[in-house]
Design an enzyme around this catalytic site. Structure first.
Site, PDB file in Angstrom:
ATOM      1  N   LYS A  75       0.868  -1.179   0.000  1.00  0.00           N
ATOM      2  CA  LYS A  75       0.000   0.000   0.000  1.00  0.00           C
ATOM      3  C   LYS A  75       0.900   1.223   0.000  1.00  0.00           C
ATOM      4  CE  LYS A  75      -3.631   2.436   2.445  1.00  0.00           C
ATOM      5  NZ  LYS A  75      -4.622   2.416   3.526  1.00  0.00           N
ATOM      6  N   GLU A 132       7.321  -6.844   1.554  1.00  0.00           N
ATOM      7  CA  GLU A 132       6.018  -6.791   2.234  1.00  0.00           C
ATOM      8  C   GLU A 132       5.171  -8.014   1.898  1.00  0.00           C
ATOM      9  OE1 GLU A 132       4.906  -4.895   4.467  1.00  0.00           O
ATOM     10  OE2 GLU A 132       5.952  -2.979   4.416  1.00  0.00           O
ATOM     11  N   LYS A 188      -2.164  -1.563  -3.797  1.00  0.00           N
ATOM     12  CA  LYS A 188      -3.019  -0.382  -3.767  1.00  0.00           C
ATOM     13  C   LYS A 188      -2.187   0.871  -3.866  1.00  0.00           C
ATOM     14  CE  LYS A 188      -6.097   1.957  -0.595  1.00  0.00           C
ATOM     15  NZ  LYS A 188      -6.793   1.885   0.654  1.00  0.00           N
ATOM     16  N   TYR A 247     -14.919   1.065  -7.140  1.00  0.00           N
ATOM     17  CA  TYR A 247     -16.164   1.827  -7.015  1.00  0.00           C
ATOM     18  C   TYR A 247     -16.998   1.713  -8.290  1.00  0.00           C
ATOM     19  CZ  TYR A 247     -13.563   3.514  -3.057  1.00  0.00           C
ATOM     20  OH  TYR A 247     -12.836   3.561  -1.887  1.00  0.00           O
TER      21      TYR A 247
HETATM   22  C1  PBG Z   1      -7.044   3.760   5.391  1.00  0.00           C
HETATM   23  C2  PBG Z   1      -7.556   3.464   4.025  1.00  0.00           C
HETATM   24  C3  PBG Z   1      -7.417   4.322   2.934  1.00  0.00           C
HETATM   25  C4  PBG Z   1      -8.076   3.709   1.863  1.00  0.00           C
HETATM   26  C5  PBG Z   1      -8.579   2.487   2.316  1.00  0.00           C
HETATM   27  N1  PBG Z   1      -8.227   2.344   3.676  1.00  0.00           N
HETATM   28  C6  PBG Z   1      -6.835   5.682   2.815  1.00  0.00           C
HETATM   29  C7  PBG Z   1      -5.601   6.021   3.503  1.00  0.00           C
HETATM   30  O1  PBG Z   1      -4.705   5.192   3.689  1.00  0.00           O
HETATM   31  O2  PBG Z   1      -5.494   7.173   3.874  1.00  0.00           O
HETATM   32  C8  PBG Z   1      -8.175   4.337   0.507  1.00  0.00           C
HETATM   33  C9  PBG Z   1      -9.195   3.819  -0.412  1.00  0.00           C
HETATM   34  C10 PBG Z   1      -9.454   4.697  -1.583  1.00  0.00           C
HETATM   35  O3  PBG Z   1      -8.814   5.749  -1.790  1.00  0.00           O
HETATM   36  O4  PBG Z   1     -10.367   4.348  -2.324  1.00  0.00           O
HETATM   37  N2  PBG Z   1      -6.777   2.741   6.245  1.00  0.00           N
END
Ligand code: PBG
Length: 323
Positions: free
Chosen positions: A194, A232, A247, A312
């Site tokens: 992430k 990771e 992500k 989405y």
């Molecule tokens: C936070 C989290 C985030 C998203 C999912 N879980 C944002 C962040 O890390 O600030 C982002 C999902 C998206 O942008 O659609 N735990």
């Protein structure tokens, strides 16, 4: 010329016959935002077509998705500021909005797959994914909170726990807590790679969860790094993850491919809020053909190696029969 690759593109039937990658409802996970109250359905300004639902309307939305063959949902709560604190205690309070929502969804739709988000940020007065002390995000102390959240989600019937916080060791910690409490069948979909990305902006609007100070760069990954994603991913696999997630998706297709080539586990990719917002904004201005751009994006994520896509766009592509 002996080889004329255009022969395999000469008709729609042949093009479909040789198509290598497909996207179907079974691959899609639909993220849904929840708010407290009843009869609530408010659109997220930066995500046209995406709403925050109160639990009653959430159930209606899930029912209409399931009629389309969309059966997997990832829930995210918008928590009132007055309920946030430094330890995210609201995240494991029995009657909290989120835990009530999981129970209601599983009660009404036992066959639905409910993915739950484990991270402190929606409940944290600091807006961070971990406990903050003197401006630092504490790792090991945070694991305890994540363990409580994950256990609470499992007790409410969650099918897949998805830790999105990027603390070290959290997959193993959560796996142990789940197993010790008899939840050996609850899966873990780890946000393995992430990145500290600008593309989460609209999501933080949706949940009002932006960090109150600083950024998330001491726990989320540097967008410049690829090999670090393998570190990771390997750790998460060793710690017992069932899915490895990358992500965001679109700017990280190489990372999806890299992880896919280095694991036998299914790889998931999160087509995040900012990727959705970008496409919607251009489509609304008539600058892109929405159907074609959307299916191209989803196909590219599958082509890179993702088995499951959190997106989405999940409902609209099925509703409009775009796939
Ligand atoms: C936070 C989290 C985030 C998203 C999912 N879980 C944002 C962040 O890390 O600030 C982002 C999902 C998206 O942008 O659609 N735990």
């Amino acid at each position: 010329m002996l080889q004329r690759p255009r022969r395999n593109r000469k008709s729609e039937v042949i093009r479909q016959m040789v198509q290598e990658t497909h996207v179907s409802a079974a691959n899609l996970i639909f993220p849904l935002f929840i708010v407290d109250g009843t009869f609530q359905k408010t659109e997220v300004a930066s995500m046209p077509g995406i709403f925050r639902y109160s639990i009653d309307n959430l159930l209606r939305e899930i029912e209409s998705c399931m009629k389309l063959g969309l059966n997997s949902f990832d829930l995210f709560p918008n928590i009132d500021d007055s309920l946030k604190d430094t330890m995210a205690t609201e995240s494991h309070r029995e009657e909290s909005l989120y835990l009530r929502a999981i129970r209601e969804v599983k009660k009404n739709f036992p066959e639905a797959c409910v993915v739950t988000d484990v991270a402190m940020d929606p409940y944290s007065s600091d807006g961070h994914d971990g406990i903050v002390k003197n401006g630092e995000i504490l790792n090991d102390e945070t694991l305890e909170v994540l363990g409580k959240m994950a256990l609470a989600h499992a007790q409410c019937g969650a099918d897949i726990i998805a830790p999105s916080d990027m603390m070290d060791g959290r997959v193993g910690y959560i796996r142990r807590v789940l197993d010790e409490n008899g939840f050996t069948d609850v899966s873990i979909m780890s946000y393995s790679a992430k990145y500290a990305s600008a593309f989460y902006g609209p999501f933080r609007d949706a949940l009002n969860s932006a960090p109150k100070f600083g950024d998330k760069k001491t726990y989320q990954m540097n967008p410049a790094n690829q090999r670090e994603a393998l570190i990771e991913a390997n750790l998460d696999e060793l710690e017992g993850a069932d899915f490895l997630m990358v992500k965001p998706a679109l700017a990280y297709l190489d990372v999806i491919k890299l992880i896919k080539d280095n694991t036998e586990l299914p790889v998931a990719a999160y087509n995040v809020s900012g990727e959705y917002a970008m496409l919607k904004a251009a489509a609304q201005r008539g600058w892109l053909n929405e159907q074609r751009a959307t299916t191209e994006v989803l196909t590219s994520i599958r082509r890179a190696g993702a088995t499951a896509i959190l997106t989405y766009h999940a409902k609209e592509v099925l509703e409009n029969k775009w796939l």
